[in-house]
Design an enzyme around this catalytic site. Structure first.
Site, PDB file in Angstrom:
ATOM      1  N   ARG A  55       7.471  66.407  56.730  1.00 11.58           N
ATOM      2  CA  ARG A  55       6.808  65.298  57.625  1.00 11.58           C
ATOM      3  C   ARG A  55       7.170  66.835  59.047  1.00 11.58           C
ATOM      4  O   ARG A  55       7.937  67.845  59.294  1.00 11.58           O
ATOM      5  CB  ARG A  55       7.440  64.441  58.610  1.00 11.58           C
ATOM      6  CG  ARG A  55       7.315  63.146  57.724  1.00 11.58           C
ATOM      7  CD  ARG A  55       5.647  63.089  57.974  1.00 11.58           C
ATOM      8  NE  ARG A  55       5.850  61.972  57.190  1.00 11.58           N
ATOM      9  CZ  ARG A  55       5.421  61.842  55.850  1.00 11.58           C
ATOM     10  NH1 ARG A  55       4.590  62.340  54.683  1.00 11.58           N
ATOM     11  NH2 ARG A  55       4.317  60.229  55.453  1.00 11.58           N
ATOM     12  N   HIS A 114      -1.442  69.297  53.239  1.00  7.86           N
ATOM     13  CA  HIS A 114      -0.596  67.884  53.043  1.00  7.86           C
ATOM     14  C   HIS A 114      -1.420  67.506  51.738  1.00  7.86           C
ATOM     15  O   HIS A 114      -1.372  66.491  51.065  1.00  7.86           O
ATOM     16  CB  HIS A 114      -1.159  67.024  54.311  1.00  7.86           C
ATOM     17  CG  HIS A 114       0.127  65.950  54.360  1.00  7.86           C
ATOM     18  ND1 HIS A 114       0.274  65.516  55.714  1.00  7.86           N
ATOM     19  CD2 HIS A 114       1.157  65.693  52.606  1.00  7.86           C
ATOM     20  CE1 HIS A 114       1.486  64.478  54.745  1.00  7.86           C
ATOM     21  NE2 HIS A 114       1.706  64.277  54.223  1.00  7.86           N
TER      22      HIS A 114
HETATM   23  P1  NDP Z   1      13.529  59.521  50.885  1.00  5.35           P
HETATM   24  O1  NDP Z   1      13.818  58.733  52.078  1.00  5.35           O
HETATM   25  O2  NDP Z   1      13.822  59.220  49.194  1.00  5.35           O
HETATM   26  O3  NDP Z   1      15.059  60.091  50.701  1.00  5.35           O
HETATM   27  C1  NDP Z   1      15.593  60.660  52.539  1.00  5.35           C
HETATM   28  C2  NDP Z   1      16.918  62.252  51.984  1.00  5.35           C
HETATM   29  O4  NDP Z   1      16.609  62.605  53.197  1.00  5.35           O
HETATM   30  C3  NDP Z   1      18.078  61.192  51.791  1.00  5.35           C
HETATM   31  O5  NDP Z   1      18.567  62.090  51.391  1.00  5.35           O
HETATM   32  C4  NDP Z   1      18.668  61.286  53.379  1.00  5.35           C
HETATM   33  O6  NDP Z   1      19.966  61.162  53.371  1.00  5.35           O
HETATM   34  C5  NDP Z   1      17.584  62.271  54.116  1.00  5.35           C
HETATM   35  N1  NDP Z   1      18.439  62.249  55.503  1.00  5.35           N
HETATM   36  C6  NDP Z   1      17.791  61.285  56.159  1.00  5.35           C
HETATM   37  N2  NDP Z   1      17.895  61.843  57.358  1.00  5.35           N
HETATM   38  C7  NDP Z   1      19.167  62.452  57.325  1.00  5.35           C
HETATM   39  C8  NDP Z   1      20.013  62.774  58.653  1.00  5.35           C
HETATM   40  N3  NDP Z   1      19.467  62.909  59.330  1.00  5.35           N
HETATM   41  N4  NDP Z   1      20.567  64.307  58.239  1.00  5.35           N
HETATM   42  C9  NDP Z   1      20.997  64.464  56.493  1.00  5.35           C
HETATM   43  N5  NDP Z   1      20.152  63.830  55.474  1.00  5.35           N
HETATM   44  C10 NDP Z   1      18.853  63.259  56.448  1.00  5.35           C
HETATM   45  O7  NDP Z   1      12.594  60.829  50.823  1.00  5.35           O
HETATM   46  P2  NDP Z   1      11.762  60.948  49.683  1.00  5.35           P
HETATM   47  O8  NDP Z   1      12.023  62.330  48.578  1.00  5.35           O
HETATM   48  O9  NDP Z   1      11.214  59.578  48.679  1.00  5.35           O
HETATM   49  O10 NDP Z   1      10.918  61.449  50.701  1.00  5.35           O
HETATM   50  C11 NDP Z   1      11.433  62.986  51.500  1.00  5.35           C
HETATM   51  C12 NDP Z   1       9.425  62.704  52.759  1.00  5.35           C
HETATM   52  O11 NDP Z   1       8.678  63.398  51.929  1.00  5.35           O
HETATM   53  C13 NDP Z   1       9.564  61.330  52.895  1.00  5.35           C
HETATM   54  O12 NDP Z   1       9.898  60.550  53.929  1.00  5.35           O
HETATM   55  C14 NDP Z   1       7.190  62.025  53.267  1.00  5.35           C
HETATM   56  O13 NDP Z   1       8.114  62.381  54.735  1.00  5.35           O
HETATM   57  C15 NDP Z   1       7.399  62.869  52.511  1.00  5.35           C
HETATM   58  N6  NDP Z   1       6.886  63.124  51.731  1.00  5.35           N
HETATM   59  C16 NDP Z   1       5.539  63.785  52.089  1.00  5.35           C
HETATM   60  C17 NDP Z   1       4.928  64.405  50.281  1.00  5.35           C
HETATM   61  C18 NDP Z   1       3.624  65.675  50.700  1.00  5.35           C
HETATM   62  O14 NDP Z   1       2.560  65.048  50.309  1.00  5.35           O
HETATM   63  N7  NDP Z   1       3.942  66.335  51.412  1.00  5.35           N
HETATM   64  C19 NDP Z   1       3.915  63.449  49.819  1.00  5.35           C
HETATM   65  C20 NDP Z   1       5.338  62.220  49.644  1.00  5.35           C
HETATM   66  C21 NDP Z   1       6.192  62.493  50.732  1.00  5.35           C
HETATM   67  P3  NDP Z   1      20.803  60.230  52.134  1.00  5.35           P
HETATM   68  O15 NDP Z   1      20.473  60.004  50.569  1.00  5.35           O
HETATM   69  O16 NDP Z   1      22.489  60.325  52.328  1.00  5.35           O
HETATM   70  O17 NDP Z   1      20.380  58.824  52.863  1.00  5.35           O
END
Ligand code: NDP
Length: 311
Positions: free
Chosen positions: A226, A274
């Site tokens: 994002r 995107h």
């Molecule tokens: P998830 O929600 O499954 O996982 C998020 C990850 O980020 C987890 O490992 C989490 O840690 C970590 N995280 C969250 N907050 C923090 C923090 N404050 N500090 C450190 N680590 C943190 O996300 P996905 O992998 O499924 O997707 C990631 C993003 O990709 C989505 O939220 C979306 O915005 C984006 N996206 C973009 C697309 C595009 O076309 N460009 C398409 C689809 C999605 P923990 O494992 O410890 O919970």
């Protein structure tokens, strides 16, 4: 009474989703586009991407909100969201698509493609000896469903791969670092930093001036999650000063990126609109149906979203 799944999405057409879901749902769940709902009282499930304000008020018996995508930041930030379970999509094809795009972005920087593109524009044979993957350190920030797949794919290519998350996890070939205090050191040791963090109150503008300053001189930055996770002014500053050698950017704070934005013309920067990954009806339908059945049978949901964490 037959249950109804209501569908709303601005960008996604209804028909491919209906066609993928109908054979799996059978006769006991009707699938209707939101503008054609015949009996709002029967709507128990909503499959939505950014529905208009007040959308949920129309359906008094709603039990499950399914976000039609992986990123839930827009959904959980709404103040008209009913207090119901939320699930999101994270299907296998979406994961593969994201992992392959992340690998492409890493290879683009690892193999110095921006340097060769610039040289080609000057008709210049500008040889640079390639580095071995194992000598290039890559950090993937965010190891969720998509981030973990991206990190393991990068590791599979032999890069010295590291990941960052809030909680420890075991990923083949990936050294995992956790918590805020681990970030500066991780950034300082990485040649390529890939952002896969969801947008939450804790991650908004998290990758800002101090994060870019912590990165190695000549490092490259990739953002596939994002735009708002990054302070774009700080990113522009780090690219302009030459501290960063380039960036591959698929997401932006304001989309579409306006024509006058400086990122369009900075050297070494690739902009894509995107599309790193998208939800694919055929591949996502089984998990949507599994969650609908879970509600009907009082079983546990998969791919749930925590409103407290925001992802
Ligand atoms: P998830 O929600 O499954 O996982 C998020 C990850 O980020 C987890 O490992 C989490 O840690 C970590 N995280 C969250 N907050 C923090 C923090 N404050 N500090 C450190 N680590 C943190 O996300 P996905 O992998 O499924 O997707 C990631 C993003 O990709 C989505 O939220 C979306 O915005 C984006 N996206 C973009 C697309 C595009 O076309 N460009 C398409 C689809 C999605 P923990 O494992 O410890 O919970």
């Amino acid at each position: 009474m037959t249950d109804t799944l209501v569908f709303y999405s601005g960008p996604d057409p209804f028909e491919p989703w209906r066609a993928a879901l109908a054979p799996l749902l059978g006769d006991d769940v009707r699938i209707e586009n939101s503008d054609a709902v015949t009996d709002p009282e029967t709507v128990r499930f909503a499959l939505v991407w950014m529905p208009p304000e007040g959308f949920f008020d129309r359906f008094p018996n709603l039990e499950l909100v399914i976000n039609l995508g992986a990123g839930v930041d827009r959904l959980v930030a709404r103040n008209d969201l009913p207090d119901l379970p939320i699930t999101r999509l994270s299907d296998p094809e979406m994961g593969k698509m994201m992992a392959s795009f992340a690998l492409f972005a890493v290879l683009r920087h690892a193999r110095e493609i921006p340097h060769f593109e610039a040289a080609q524009a000057r008709r210049e044979w500008a040889y640079r000896h390639p580095k071995a993957a194992g000598d290039i350190s890559v950090a993937v920030l965010g190891l969720g469903e998509l981030g973990a797949l991206a990190a393991t794919e990068i590791a599979r290519q032999g890069f010295d791969t590291h990941g960052w998350a809030t909680r420890p996890k075991d990923l083949p070939g990936v050294t995992v670092h956790c918590g805020d205090e681990a970030l500066p050191h991780l950034l300082a040791q990485s040649d390529i930093v890939v952002c896969m963090l969801p947008l939450t109150p804790a991650t908004r503008a998290r990758i800002g001036a101090s994060a870019f300053a912590a990165m190695r001189p000549g490092a490259a930055f990739v953002n596939l999650s994002r735009g708002e996770v990054v302070d774009e002014d700080a990113l522009v500053g780090a690219l302009r000063s030459g501290h960063l050698s380039g960036a591959t950017l698929d997401v932006f704070a304001a989309e579409p990126l306006v024509p006058e934005h400086p990122l369009w013309t900075l050297p070494g920067v690739l902009i894509t609109p995107h599309l790193a990954s998208v939800a694919l009806p055929k591949s996502a339908a089984p998990q949507i149906v599994a969650n609908i059945r879970a509600v009907q049978n009082g079983e546990e949901l998969v791919n749930t979203v925590s409103r407290v964490r925001g992802y």
